[in-house]
Structure formats: C-alpha cells, structure tokens
Design a protein around this motif. Sequence first.
Motif, mmCIF file in Angstrom:
data_model
loop_
_atom_site.group_PDB
_atom_site.id
_atom_site.type_symbol
_atom_site.label_atom_id
_atom_site.label_comp_id
_atom_site.label_asym_id
_atom_site.label_seq_id
_atom_site.Cartn_x
_atom_site.Cartn_y
_atom_site.Cartn_z
ATOM 1 N N VAL A 166 0.857 -1.184 0.000
ATOM 2 C CA VAL A 166 0.000 0.000 0.000
ATOM 3 C C VAL A 166 0.895 1.236 0.000
ATOM 4 O O VAL A 166 1.722 1.410 0.891
ATOM 5 N N THR A 167 0.747 2.073 -1.009
ATOM 6 C CA THR A 167 1.561 3.277 -1.143
ATOM 7 C C THR A 167 0.711 4.525 -0.942
ATOM 8 O O THR A 167 -0.369 4.631 -1.525
ATOM 9 N N SER A 168 1.203 5.437 -0.140
ATOM 10 C CA SER A 168 0.561 6.735 0.038
ATOM 11 C C SER A 168 1.527 7.828 -0.384
ATOM 12 O O SER A 168 2.689 7.825 0.017
ATOM 13 N N ILE A 169 1.034 8.740 -1.207
ATOM 14 C CA ILE A 169 1.819 9.893 -1.639
ATOM 15 C C ILE A 169 1.182 11.129 -1.016
ATOM 16 O O ILE A 169 0.053 11.486 -1.353
ATOM 17 N N VAL A 170 1.893 11.744 -0.089
ATOM 18 C CA VAL A 170 1.368 12.889 0.647
ATOM 19 C C VAL A 170 1.892 14.170 -0.003
ATOM 20 O O VAL A 170 3.099 14.392 -0.072
ATOM 21 N N LEU A 171 0.969 14.983 -0.485
ATOM 22 C CA LEU A 171 1.316 16.215 -1.175
ATOM 23 C C LEU A 171 1.204 17.400 -0.219
ATOM 24 O O LEU A 171 0.423 17.366 0.736
ATOM 25 N N PRO A 172 1.941 18.469 -0.463
ATOM 26 C CA PRO A 172 1.946 19.596 0.480
ATOM 27 C C PRO A 172 0.755 20.530 0.356
ATOM 28 O O PRO A 172 0.635 21.464 1.123
ATOM 29 N N TYR A 173 -0.114 20.288 -0.617
ATOM 30 C CA TYR A 173 -1.263 21.169 -0.750
ATOM 31 C C TYR A 173 -2.353 20.445 -1.525
ATOM 32 O O TYR A 173 -2.130 19.379 -2.098
ATOM 33 N N LEU A 174 -3.530 21.016 -1.569
ATOM 34 C CA LEU A 174 -4.646 20.390 -2.263
ATOM 35 C C LEU A 174 -4.328 20.152 -3.731
ATOM 36 O O LEU A 174 -3.732 20.989 -4.400
ATOM 37 N N THR A 175 -4.724 19.001 -4.226
ATOM 38 C CA THR A 175 -4.497 18.640 -5.623
ATOM 39 C C THR A 175 -5.846 18.477 -6.311
ATOM 40 O O THR A 175 -6.670 17.670 -5.894
ATOM 41 N N THR A 176 -6.068 19.251 -7.348
ATOM 42 C CA THR A 176 -7.371 19.235 -8.012
ATOM 43 C C THR A 176 -7.426 18.267 -9.187
ATOM 44 O O THR A 176 -8.492 17.964 -9.684
ATOM 45 N N HIS A 177 -6.273 17.802 -9.638
ATOM 46 C CA HIS A 177 -6.280 16.924 -10.810
ATOM 47 C C HIS A 177 -5.079 15.994 -10.748
ATOM 48 O O HIS A 177 -3.970 16.413 -10.433
ATOM 49 N N ILE A 178 -5.316 14.728 -11.047
ATOM 50 C CA ILE A 178 -4.242 13.745 -11.115
ATOM 51 C C ILE A 178 -4.289 13.083 -12.489
ATOM 52 O O ILE A 178 -5.335 12.603 -12.921
ATOM 53 N N ALA A 179 -3.153 13.072 -13.162
ATOM 54 C CA ALA A 179 -3.060 12.343 -14.428
ATOM 55 C C ALA A 179 -2.582 10.935 -14.106
ATOM 56 O O ALA A 179 -1.409 10.713 -13.853
ATOM 57 N N ASP A 180 -3.527 9.985 -14.077
ATOM 58 C CA ASP A 180 -3.184 8.633 -13.662
ATOM 59 C C ASP A 180 -2.240 7.983 -14.673
ATOM 60 O O ASP A 180 -2.566 7.883 -15.860
ATOM 61 N N PRO A 181 -1.091 7.542 -14.241
ATOM 62 C CA PRO A 181 -0.160 6.888 -15.163
ATOM 63 C C PRO A 181 -0.651 5.491 -15.539
ATOM 64 O O PRO A 181 -0.883 4.655 -14.674
#
Length: 566
Positions: A166-181
């Motif tokens: 299980v992988t979690s990627i914690v970003l420093p701010y709100l993310t409105t869009h993710i381009a799923d690879p």
Amino acid sequence: MHFKASFFTALIIAFIFLASSTFALSSVSTAAGSTTVHGNWVKNIVTFNTYGQFEVNETLYQTTNSTSSLGSVTFGFPAAFLGHVVGVVAKGQSGSSTIQVSSSTGVSNNTLTMSLSFQPALQAGVNSSVTLGFWVLGTFRSTANGNYSAPILFSPAVNVPLDKIVTSIVLPYLTTHIADPTPMQKAGFSHTVGTNATLETWDYSGTNVSNVVRSGLVTVFSNPQSSGALDFIFAGRQLSVDSNGQVTVQDTLKVRNLGENTIYSLSFQPLTNSSTLIAVPTAEPPLSNLATITISGGDLNLNSTHQAIQPNSSANLVFEYPLGQQYWNYSNGNYAVSIPTAAPINAIFDSMQITSTAVPGIVVSGGQLSLNAHNTTQTTGTSKFSYRVGIASAFGAALPIAGLMFIAIFIGSIAFRPRIKTKEDSGSTFDALTKAIEDKVSSTNEILSDLKTKGSSTPRNELAVARSRIDDFRIKTNSKIASLRAQLAASTVAVQSGFNDVLASDRDFDRVVRDILNNYDQFISRKMKDETFQRLQQSNERRLQNITNALLDKIHDLREEYESES
C-alpha cells in the motif's frame, strides 16, 4: 498532514513516464502467486515538502498469519536515489517489545539497496513491524518556467514474499487533478484520492507483488513565491540570558536557492507568538541597520526586508526576538526554559545547532544547551536548562560600567553596616579588601570583554599587554589580602576558615583567567581550532561566573562572621 506553504501553483502533479522500462527498474526477488498467504505486507509513504525534498518511510508488517520467523529484509529503491539519501532511521517492534534494528546500504543491478537486520528475529504468528525512514535531497531538476522534474517511488522492491503493498503519496497542498499513469494501472495498482486531496493511495496485490522497484518521474509545478529547489545548509538557534535573567533568541539560517524561482517568503516557526522579528543584517555595522520583518500565518515576508533569495544564490538570514513566555517559567528565584528541538523550517538541514549562553553572574544549573545534529529535522523532543540570577550577574553586561555600578552598590551595603568600634581598624581593612576585589574583577572582566570582541584578530602584543595589566590587578589584591591576614592572625577558627575560603576562591579566579588567556594565545597562533576554542571558552566563562559569585559571597560572609564575634 497540513502544510502552511504551497508547493504547487496550479495545484497539479502530472506523472510522466518516458517508457515502461522506467517504471519497472529492477528485480530483487521473485514472490509466489497471490493465492498464497505469507503474512507479510508493506506500507510505503512518500511525503513531499515545499522545498524540493521528500521523505520515504517503509514499514514491513508481519501478521499472525505468518508461518516463519524473519531476521532481515532488503528494500530496493530507484538508482536516482543514489548519493541523495540522508537521515536514515530504522526501528522495530515485536508484539509489545522494542527490537534492535541495524541498517546497511549497497548497490545491486543499478538499484539502491538498503538491508535491515533485526535482533531478535520477528517470530512467526506475532504481530510485528520494522520501519525504515530516510530523506531524499537534491534530486529535483529544473525543467522550464520554474517547474521541476523529480523521481518518485510508488513501491520498493522487497526480498521477502508479500501479500500486498500500500503506497501513500502525501502532497503539500490540495491537488485538483491527477493524471493517472497507465503503467501503474496495468501493473495492478488501484488508485484513490483522499477527500482532502492531499493524499493519494495506491493499493497493489497480485503476483510478483514485491519483486520490482516501481517508480517514475514527476513534473512538479512550484509556487514561485515560496517554494522551489532549496538546499538548507545550516540552522542555528542560540538562547542568550542577560544580566536581568531575560532570554533573547537568535535564529540563523544558511540557505542556497538551486532553482529558478526568487523566494519571497519562507514558512518559519520562531519561539514566540509575536508577529514581528528583528532582521539582523550580516553586513557591518550590524547595529546601524536593524530592520523589522513581519511573520503572518507562519510565513516570513522576506521581501519586506529586501532579503528575497535570488535564483542560484545563497543567503544568510539572522533573526532576533525575546523568547516567548510559553517556553519559560519562574519559581522561587529559578528560571526554567524548555524549547522544542524542531528545526525552525519544516525541512531537513545539512547541520543544525541549538546552544545557550549567559552573561557572567547568571548561575546555570545542569549545564548550557548544546545540541548538534546533521541531516535531520529534529522534529521530536525538547531541550531544557535552568538558571538563577547570581550576585555577580552585572559583570557580564555589555558595558563594563554596569558591573562597576553593581559592585559599588555591593560595597555600599557592606561599608555602611554598623560596626563595633573595637573593630574599626579591621573594618577599614575589609573595605579596602572589597575595593581591591572590585577593581580586580571588574577590570579583568573589561579586558576579557575587549579580547572577546576582537577574537582571532587580536594582535599578539595586545594579548601580552592584557596579561600584564591583569597581573597588576592580581598583585595589588594580594597585597590587601596579606594586610588583612596579619590583622586576623589571632581570630577564631571560624574566621580563619572563612578567610581560607576567600583565598581559595581568589586563586580559582586567577586560575580560570589564566586558562582563558592561554586559550587566546593558542587560538591566535592557530594552534587551536575555532570549534575547540569556542567550546573551551564557553566552559571557562561558566567557571568564571560561578567563581565570581563565590568570591564576593565569601567576602561578605567572612566580614559578618568577624563582626559577630565582637
């Protein structure tokens, strides 16, 4: 996790893979099919900050379903991490007991490997965990328009069979869009985005769950005002106690801007609730050019003091302010200080130092603060010290006149005490002795203050003159002591004992002054390193404070004992 500063202007992360071979980097082992339950799984957390740094945490969990003991595990990471890993920490837990974990690093098949060994081994059928954590620095590469390309880890290779990762990627701010690879999805990962949009979770279970490093490149859109690719070289925090017992904090930051953005603000955590700090310029003379810098919402406005950090440049930032009341308390004449050891900026520093100093006369119990760390944020724990204002506190004031005024008051309190007429001659001798001690201590302190100001730039002839002047003060004081010794020859045992205590403290004073001067001689002649000199001088200054207190107190006690016997 909440971050005060934004790393993304457009609040976008786009995952760009040059080829599927970039995604699957290296095989460490081959696991059995997903139909077999092994009782082991891994939690992978990658946490970005706003300065081109990210933290990797790997936790191997062994559950009650496990059927064999485990004494070691090896993790594989992208080759891009090589030479950029710092602050490695490893720990373990088996049931309710803590276990010892050691780590080692190597390179295999173009992969960074990190091996953990446990003592004792994880026992089968017992809930246990082993955690590896580290920071990855200096991997951000500028692309265009202030954007950066950085490697990101989706899952490590693991040399033991796992049921899932299980992988979690914690970003420093709100993310409105993710381009799923697409490669991640084809590899069997399912993807969710947390409700606050700062956390992405990738779950993977299936065949060969642990046999490859899964990673790729990330294009990061940075905030040009407050983030980019920064190298935090040094963080220093010094607490200084003045003659009144008040504490001033001086924070020093050395920062290198490796990116294309001009940094106008930094997220900063001072030891005060004040909205303003004093920005101390590094140019001379510092006292003529002090400025006030504002801090709002935890962000320093560097632009307000013309301290913005330009691209491809370094900056030394120094801020001063009174220690916040929440970090100290006062009770029964004693001050107690307790501060967090966290770095003032939420980033990892090449080196960090927390120290404290006090003027002569401040009596510190338990020693001064002294913390030195490398490649760390020191995010947990506290540093503490306590002190009281001693009788000779004015000796360490910035201006020698303050010490003289204090001594004058001290002398007055003794000189105007009622005295028995039969002791008048001895009383005048006590006055002369006290005056001699006053001259010796205050004049010596003034000379040492001048030497401290000049430091390594002190000419050798000036050091010789200083030593000669201090010897003159010592000779005059010894003459007064000899005069009083003759008058007290027939005194009681208690008076003689008190007099011997005064002599012992006076010799201790001369000894520590001699040590200080000898250190200057070694330092000026470059036979002693700066760090050694500073450490020894701090120790000697504390000795001088305590001895000065003892010397004046014992003179006062001796006189009271002598007059009480009349």
